[in-house]
Design a protein around this motif. Structure first.
Motif, short mmCIF file in Angstrom:
data_model
loop_
_atom_site.label_atom_id
_atom_site.label_comp_id
_atom_site.label_asym_id
_atom_site.label_seq_id
_atom_site.Cartn_x
_atom_site.Cartn_y
_atom_site.Cartn_z
N GLU A 1 0.72 -1.28 -0.07
CA GLU A 1 -0.07 -0.11 -0.04
C GLU A 1 0.84 1.06 -0.01
O GLU A 1 0.46 2.29 0.16
CB GLU A 1 -0.92 0.01 1.17
N LEU B 1 0.57 5.08 6.64
CA LEU B 1 -0.52 4.36 6.44
C LEU B 1 -1.31 4.67 7.75
O LEU B 1 -0.95 4.19 8.89
CB LEU B 1 -0.22 2.96 6.26
N GLU C 1 -6.41 3.38 10.85
CA GLU C 1 -7.88 2.70 10.36
C GLU C 1 -7.38 1.87 9.19
O GLU C 1 -8.14 0.72 9.10
CB GLU C 1 -8.66 3.92 9.83
N ARG C 2 -6.53 2.25 8.19
CA ARG C 2 -6.32 1.21 7.23
C ARG C 2 -5.50 0.00 7.43
O ARG C 2 -5.91 -0.88 6.71
CB ARG C 2 -5.67 2.19 5.90
N GLU D 1 -8.24 -2.31 8.53
CA GLU D 1 -9.08 -2.84 7.79
C GLU D 1 -8.30 -4.03 6.94
O GLU D 1 -8.87 -4.91 6.56
CB GLU D 1 -9.30 -1.59 6.61
N LEU D 2 -7.12 -3.63 6.65
CA LEU D 2 -6.03 -4.67 6.10
C LEU D 2 -6.24 -5.98 6.80
O LEU D 2 -6.39 -7.11 6.45
CB LEU D 2 -4.84 -4.34 5.95
N THR E 1 -9.63 -7.80 6.53
CA THR E 1 -10.00 -8.49 5.48
C THR E 1 -9.14 -9.76 5.21
O THR E 1 -9.51 -10.64 4.51
CB THR E 1 -9.37 -7.42 4.33
#
Length: 330
Positions: free
Chosen positions: A240, A278, A281-282, A285-286, A289
């Motif tokens: 990312e 990064l 929050e991201r 999420e990763l 997922t």
């Protein structure tokens, strides 16, 4: 309140302070930071009328220092703790200052107790240790019970108890509504004492901000992450565009994650990484997922020292050479 506007000081062809403007507001401790040669001491001297600006002005409570009817009752200063008559006792030194400024004798006894010099008050100041000399200098600054304090390296030479004492003292005085400008190279102590910051380099203003905003701005969106699948999460974060650094415990690494680093991580039992670039929050999420368990996900603020070193990197006048390697000395 201290207000500097366009403050400039030249010594021949050298510019020590260059068009410097800032405000030191009452009710908080303001840290004054900068590398050696940044112009801090010169600025403090101009505040106190010891140096005349080449251009610009600096006011204390709306007036020039030279126009204050009783300066010691308005501004207390510590620029050089050893600026004392070494043959006088601590009490006599303070009595001489009190007499000069019309300050009652009882105030001398009050500040002696306040700074913890009661047991050595009758001893000659010339025999004082560096720490006791600092306490005497602070007593001199507090003698007139001033509303403004200008202190240059007040914790220099103090033991841990003394450092904690001066920290609590300055915070308490600020809570009373006094204006406090504090210069120090001890970043860890400044972080615990100051609320506001004025950062200068090469005589110019770099930032006028708060400690919180200063450190947050230098943090670069860094997040400390712990997971039993740290290597997998590090690879996902790197895809990312994040920069991933492994803790020292992770195969002894401290470099940016790369393919080889990720492979080393997979074979390690360590679980801590630091992700920059990064948001947390991201990262969360990763993890969700891809079914990655998280033990910790903590945004990390840079320390004041890290932030200071980063922002003043190009303003350092005196730099040290890197240590020579064994090959370089052969």
């Amino acid at each position: 309140m201290i207000e500097a506007r366009g403050l400039t000081k030249r010594y021949g062809g050298k510019v020590a302070v260059d068009d410097l403007s800032f405000t030191v507001r009452p009710g908080v401790v303001t840290g004054f930071l900068g590398p050696n040669g940044a112009g801090k001491s010169t600025t403090m001297r101009m505040i106190l009328g010891l140096d005349r600006p080449t251009r610009g002005t600096v006011l204390v409570d709306g007036r020039h220092y030279r126009d204050l009817a009783s300066p010691a009752r308005h501004v207390g200063a510590l620029l050089e703790s050893r600026a004392i008559h070494t043959g006088r006792s601590a009490r006599d030194h303070l009595l001489a200052l009190a007499h000069t400024h019309g300050i009652p004798r009882r105030r001398v006894e009050e500040v002696i107790d306040l700074v913890g010099l009661r047991e050595v008050a009758r001893k000659r100041a010339g025999g004082f240790s560096l720490g006791m000399g600092q306490r005497l200098g602070i007593a001199s600054a507090l003698l007139g019970d001033p509303g403004t304090l200008v202190l240059d390296e007040p914790v220099n030479g103090l033991d841990p108890e003394g450092v904690r004492w001066i920290r609590d003292l300055l915070r308490g005085l600020a809570a009373e509504g006094r204006t406090i400008l504090l210069s120090s190279h001890l970043m860890s102590e400044m972080a615990m004492t100051a609320t506001d910051l004025i950062v200068v380099g090469r005589g110019r203003l770099i930032q006028e901000t708060t400690v919180e905003e200063f450190t947050r701005g230098a943090s670069g969106n860094r997040v400390h992450v712990r997971s039993p699948q740290a290597a997998e999460l590090a690879e996902l974060a790197a895809r990312e565009g994040a920069t991933v650094t492994y803790s020292a415990a992770l195969a002894g690494m401290g470099s940016t994650a790369a393919a080889s680093g990720l492979e080393a991580a997979r074979g390690s039992e360590a679980d801590a990484i630091e992700v920059a670039g990064l948001p947390s929050e991201r990262i969360g999420e990763l993890a969700r997922t891809y079914g990655i368990a998280l033990y910790e996900l903590t945004p990390r603020l840079a320390s004041l020292e890290e932030a200071f070193m980063d922002i003043t990197r190009d303003a350092v006048e005196f730099t040290t050479a890197a240590p020579a390697t064994s090959e370089g000395t052969r």
